[in-house]
Motif scaffolding. Structure first.
Motif, mmCIF file in Angstrom:
data_model
loop_
_atom_site.group_PDB
_atom_site.id
_atom_site.type_symbol
_atom_site.label_atom_id
_atom_site.label_comp_id
_atom_site.label_asym_id
_atom_site.label_seq_id
_atom_site.Cartn_x
_atom_site.Cartn_y
_atom_site.Cartn_z
ATOM 1 N N VAL A 169 0.804 -1.021 -0.190
ATOM 2 C CA VAL A 169 0.114 0.011 -0.087
ATOM 3 C C VAL A 169 0.937 1.193 0.004
ATOM 4 N N PRO A 170 0.364 2.356 -0.561
ATOM 5 C CA PRO A 170 1.143 3.566 -0.347
ATOM 6 C C PRO A 170 1.491 3.740 0.936
ATOM 7 N N LYS A 171 2.468 4.483 1.254
ATOM 8 C CA LYS A 171 3.067 4.887 2.565
ATOM 9 C C LYS A 171 1.954 5.872 3.384
ATOM 10 N N ASN A 172 1.437 6.482 2.636
ATOM 11 C CA ASN A 172 0.471 7.489 3.489
ATOM 12 C C ASN A 172 -0.740 6.767 3.865
ATOM 13 N N LEU A 173 -1.041 5.653 3.609
ATOM 14 C CA LEU A 173 -1.937 4.726 4.109
ATOM 15 C C LEU A 173 -1.483 3.710 5.152
ATOM 16 N N VAL A 174 -0.387 3.837 5.783
ATOM 17 C CA VAL A 174 0.204 3.045 6.645
ATOM 18 C C VAL A 174 0.735 3.818 8.064
ATOM 19 N N ALA A 175 0.510 3.130 9.306
ATOM 20 C CA ALA A 175 0.957 3.853 10.315
ATOM 21 C C ALA A 175 1.552 2.826 11.334
ATOM 22 N N LYS A 176 2.663 3.179 11.792
ATOM 23 C CA LYS A 176 3.371 2.521 12.499
ATOM 24 C C LYS A 176 2.591 2.330 14.167
ATOM 25 N N VAL A 177 2.488 1.019 14.368
ATOM 26 C CA VAL A 177 1.831 0.764 15.766
ATOM 27 C C VAL A 177 3.030 1.002 16.860
ATOM 28 N N ALA A 179 -4.673 -1.825 18.649
ATOM 29 C CA ALA A 179 -4.305 -1.433 17.207
ATOM 30 C C ALA A 179 -5.324 -2.050 16.289
ATOM 31 N N ALA A 180 -5.891 -3.099 16.687
ATOM 32 C CA ALA A 180 -6.979 -3.472 15.642
ATOM 33 C C ALA A 180 -8.265 -2.505 15.393
ATOM 34 N N PHE A 181 -8.441 -1.911 16.539
ATOM 35 C CA PHE A 181 -9.729 -0.820 16.503
ATOM 36 C C PHE A 181 -9.168 0.501 15.623
ATOM 37 N N THR A 182 -8.131 0.594 15.220
ATOM 38 C CA THR A 182 -7.941 1.600 14.284
ATOM 39 C C THR A 182 -8.455 1.800 13.253
ATOM 40 N N VAL A 183 -8.565 0.992 12.521
ATOM 41 C CA VAL A 183 -9.518 1.285 10.976
ATOM 42 C C VAL A 183 -11.006 1.444 11.370
ATOM 43 N N ILE A 184 -11.419 0.785 12.352
ATOM 44 C CA ILE A 184 -12.866 0.981 12.537
ATOM 45 C C ILE A 184 -13.105 2.091 13.136
ATOM 46 N N ALA A 185 -12.369 2.540 14.152
ATOM 47 C CA ALA A 185 -12.367 4.184 14.637
ATOM 48 C C ALA A 185 -12.175 5.131 13.682
ATOM 49 N N SER A 186 -11.500 4.810 12.614
ATOM 50 C CA SER A 186 -11.261 5.907 11.598
ATOM 51 C C SER A 186 -12.528 6.145 10.725
#
Length: 163
Positions: A4-12, A21-28
């Protein structure tokens, strides 16, 4: 591997567990709807649909200084919402959501509605338009019917967006 492009990734961060961390995408998902709705401190928001995304969205709104009301057809979800500090109402034929929202806002109406429900019904959109104050905001994060009542939205000058 995932590419994926680097702006779609975040280091945990090291202090965040994988479970957290699994809730990150859902919360977004909820956070994006909140950003589009532009809530301000002290406003009253209705969250329609109190599933996982709705409950997280509600907590984010409360953290933003909003009064949050929630509606859902499932009483257990309403109970969870109440345990998190928000007022909730189970959707049923005997409960009048519009009247309940008027009572909770001293007849001022809801400032904004975030729809996180998943249904083919137009009911969440219709209800949102009815409970909003003049120039209120409706943001749909969920999936519902989109047969909008132009007269009601036009009369109140409501803003509607899909996020």
């Amino acid at each position: 591997y995932v590419c994926v492009p680097k702006n779609l990734v975040a280091k945990v961060p090291n202090n965040v567990t994988d479970e957290e961390a699994a809730f990150t995408v859902i919360a977004s998902i909820g956070l994006n709807g909140i950003r589009l709705a532009k809530p301000t401190y002290g406003e009253t928001f209705l969250v329609s649909g109190l599933g996982l995304i709705g409950l997280i969205t509600s907590q984010l709104l409360m953290s933003n200084g909003c009064k949050v009301l929630g509606v859902d057809p499932d009483q257990s979800r309403c109970d969870i919402a109440q345990s998190l500090g928000m007022l909730s109402l189970r959707l049923s034929d005997s409960n009048d959501v519009v009247e309940w929202c008027r009572k909770q806002t001293k007849n001022n109406g809801i400032d904004g509605v975030l729809i996180t429900a998943s249904t083919k019904s137009n009911s969440p959109i219709d209800t949102a338009a009815k409970v909003c104050r003049k120039r209120g905001r409706i943001d749909m994060n969920g999936v519902t019917g989109l047969n909008l009542s132009r007269d009601l939205i036009y009369e109140k000058e409501l803003t509607f967006q899909v996020s």
